[in-house]
Design a protein around this motif. Sequence first.
Motif, PDB file in Angstrom:
ATOM      1  N   PRO A  24       0.826  -1.221   0.000  1.00 31.88           N
ATOM      2  CA  PRO A  24       0.000   0.000   0.000  1.00 31.88           C
ATOM      3  C   PRO A  24       0.853   1.260   0.000  1.00 31.88           C
ATOM      4  N   LYS A  25       0.469   2.197  -0.835  1.00 32.65           N
ATOM      5  CA  LYS A  25       1.186   3.474  -0.890  1.00 32.65           C
ATOM      6  C   LYS A  25       0.625   4.466   0.123  1.00 32.65           C
ATOM      7  N   GLU A  26      -0.622   4.256   0.519  1.00 32.22           N
ATOM      8  CA  GLU A  26      -1.240   5.151   1.488  1.00 32.22           C
ATOM      9  C   GLU A  26      -0.700   4.885   2.899  1.00 32.22           C
ATOM     10  N   GLU A  27      -0.727   5.917   3.712  1.00 31.28           N
ATOM     11  CA  GLU A  27      -0.374   5.767   5.121  1.00 31.28           C
ATOM     12  C   GLU A  27      -1.483   4.965   5.799  1.00 31.28           C
ATOM     13  N   ILE A  28      -1.094   4.009   6.629  1.00 29.37           N
ATOM     14  CA  ILE A  28      -2.064   3.202   7.358  1.00 29.37           C
ATOM     15  C   ILE A  28      -2.144   3.750   8.782  1.00 29.37           C
ATOM     16  N   VAL A  29      -3.355   4.134   9.186  1.00 30.44           N
ATOM     17  CA  VAL A  29      -3.582   4.764  10.487  1.00 30.44           C
ATOM     18  C   VAL A  29      -4.533   3.902  11.308  1.00 30.44           C
ATOM     19  N   THR A  30      -4.201   3.699  12.570  1.00 33.28           N
ATOM     20  CA  THR A  30      -5.104   2.974  13.458  1.00 33.28           C
ATOM     21  C   THR A  30      -5.923   3.973  14.272  1.00 33.28           C
ATOM     22  N   ILE A  31      -7.202   3.649  14.428  1.00 34.64           N
ATOM     23  CA  ILE A  31      -8.095   4.500  15.207  1.00 34.64           C
ATOM     24  C   ILE A  31      -8.728   3.644  16.306  1.00 34.64           C
ATOM     25  N   ASP A  32      -8.455   4.027  17.528  1.00 32.84           N
ATOM     26  CA  ASP A  32      -9.006   3.343  18.699  1.00 32.84           C
ATOM     27  C   ASP A  32     -10.335   4.009  19.056  1.00 32.84           C
ATOM     28  N   ILE A  33     -11.420   3.278  18.882  1.00 31.54           N
ATOM     29  CA  ILE A  33     -12.721   3.901  19.127  1.00 31.54           C
ATOM     30  C   ILE A  33     -13.035   4.073  20.609  1.00 31.54           C
ATOM     31  N   SER A  34     -12.213   3.526  21.473  1.00 34.53           N
ATOM     32  CA  SER A  34     -12.467   3.711  22.915  1.00 34.53           C
ATOM     33  C   SER A  34     -12.395   5.191  23.302  1.00 34.53           C
ATOM     34  N   GLN A  35     -11.764   6.004  22.467  1.00 35.40           N
ATOM     35  CA  GLN A  35     -11.683   7.444  22.743  1.00 35.40           C
ATOM     36  C   GLN A  35     -13.054   8.108  22.751  1.00 35.40           C
ATOM     37  N   TRP A  36     -14.046   7.477  22.117  1.00 25.77           N
ATOM     38  CA  TRP A  36     -15.396   8.042  22.054  1.00 25.77           C
ATOM     39  C   TRP A  36     -16.369   7.321  22.990  1.00 25.77           C
ATOM     40  N   LEU A  37     -15.842   6.421  23.811  1.00 27.06           N
ATOM     41  CA  LEU A  37     -16.680   5.692  24.770  1.00 27.06           C
ATOM     42  C   LEU A  37     -16.575   6.345  26.144  1.00 27.06           C
ATOM     43  N   TYR A  38     -17.633   6.306  26.896  1.00 27.94           N
ATOM     44  CA  TYR A  38     -17.629   6.846  28.247  1.00 27.94           C
ATOM     45  C   TYR A  38     -16.659   6.022  29.091  1.00 27.94           C
ATOM     46  N   GLU A  39     -15.655   6.708  29.646  1.00 29.93           N
ATOM     47  CA  GLU A  39     -14.579   6.077  30.413  1.00 29.93           C
ATOM     48  C   GLU A  39     -13.896   4.945  29.646  1.00 29.93           C
ATOM     49  N   GLY A  40     -13.974   5.018  28.328  1.00 26.15           N
ATOM     50  CA  GLY A  40     -13.294   4.038  27.476  1.00 26.15           C
ATOM     51  C   GLY A  40     -13.999   2.704  27.347  1.00 26.15           C
ATOM     52  N   PHE A  41     -15.119   2.524  28.059  1.00 28.41           N
ATOM     53  CA  PHE A  41     -15.771   1.211  28.089  1.00 28.41           C
ATOM     54  C   PHE A  41     -17.244   1.209  27.717  1.00 28.41           C
ATOM     55  N   ILE A  42     -17.936   2.301  27.940  1.00 29.00           N
ATOM     56  CA  ILE A  42     -19.394   2.284  27.813  1.00 29.00           C
ATOM     57  C   ILE A  42     -19.816   3.132  26.623  1.00 29.00           C
ATOM     58  N   LEU A  43     -20.593   2.505  25.747  1.00 27.98           N
ATOM     59  CA  LEU A  43     -21.115   3.224  24.595  1.00 27.98           C
ATOM     60  C   LEU A  43     -22.487   3.792  24.973  1.00 27.98           C
ATOM     61  N   LYS A  44     -22.503   5.108  25.136  1.00 23.32           N
ATOM     62  CA  LYS A  44     -23.760   5.812  25.339  1.00 23.32           C
ATOM     63  C   LYS A  44     -24.121   6.347  23.960  1.00 23.32           C
ATOM     64  N   GLU A  45     -25.117   5.718  23.339  1.00 17.13           N
ATOM     65  CA  GLU A  45     -25.370   5.963  21.920  1.00 17.13           C
ATOM     66  C   GLU A  45     -25.501   7.430  21.560  1.00 17.13           C
ATOM     67  N   LYS A  46     -26.295   8.176  22.294  1.00 17.41           N
ATOM     68  CA  LYS A  46     -26.502   9.583  21.960  1.00 17.41           C
ATOM     69  C   LYS A  46     -25.181  10.357  22.015  1.00 17.41           C
ATOM     70  N   ASP A  47     -24.419  10.174  23.087  1.00 19.84           N
ATOM     71  CA  ASP A  47     -23.120  10.850  23.236  1.00 19.84           C
ATOM     72  C   ASP A  47     -22.127  10.380  22.161  1.00 19.84           C
ATOM     73  N   PHE A  48     -22.118   9.087  21.910  1.00 14.78           N
ATOM     74  CA  PHE A  48     -21.221   8.499  20.919  1.00 14.78           C
ATOM     75  C   PHE A  48     -21.482   9.120  19.542  1.00 14.78           C
ATOM     76  N   ARG A  49     -22.740   9.159  19.155  1.00 12.61           N
ATOM     77  CA  ARG A  49     -23.104   9.735  17.862  1.00 12.61           C
ATOM     78  C   ARG A  49     -22.730  11.217  17.784  1.00 12.61           C
ATOM     79  N   GLU A  50     -22.924  11.933  18.864  1.00 15.92           N
ATOM     80  CA  GLU A  50     -22.605  13.358  18.890  1.00 15.92           C
ATOM     81  C   GLU A  50     -21.093  13.586  18.744  1.00 15.92           C
TER      82      GLU A  50
END
Length: 170
Positions: A24-50
């Motif tokens: 691949p010529k493109e840069e490969i980037v990892t994205i940790d979705i825990s950054q958008w979870l409450y305390e890294g563990f809980i998905l609060k849908e409304k907050d997550f979507r926002e």
Amino acid sequence: MEKDIINKVANSKLEVFDLEDYFPKEEIVTIDISQWLYEGFILKEKDFRELLKSFDWSIYSEKGIVLFCSTDAILPAWTFALVASYLIPFAKQIIHGNEHDYLLLHYNKVLESIDFSNYQDKPVILKGCSKKPVPNAIYTLAIQKLYPFSKSVMFGEACSAVPLYKSNLK
């Protein structure tokens, strides 16, 4: 008495198939979705979507994206798909997994698009000793693509190739 040095490899009909050419010529980037979870563990849908809606996704333009979650959060099946939906307008390719998974998907797509008939009845070296992290599984896939066409397939470099296959019929 001097003799000219003859490069027999350069003068041979030997074809080199180098998987690094398709890395691949493109840069490969990892994205940790825990950054958008409450305390890294809980998905609060409304907050997550926002949080996703307010994020600047353009920073991932033309990049290869690997989505993962570094915590043991229990997430609904749609979580990664939702994140991907924000990335689609920008990213070159998006997967859920790790960088190895990204490379496997990339090479699978690339090898499916190559016309291997160019190797018809030719001896081929499947170049090894790569400087880039080509997954070993891709060498297995590559020989399967070369096998129906090539006269023979060797692995490595011309000076120290390991024979993998030789057609008795060609």
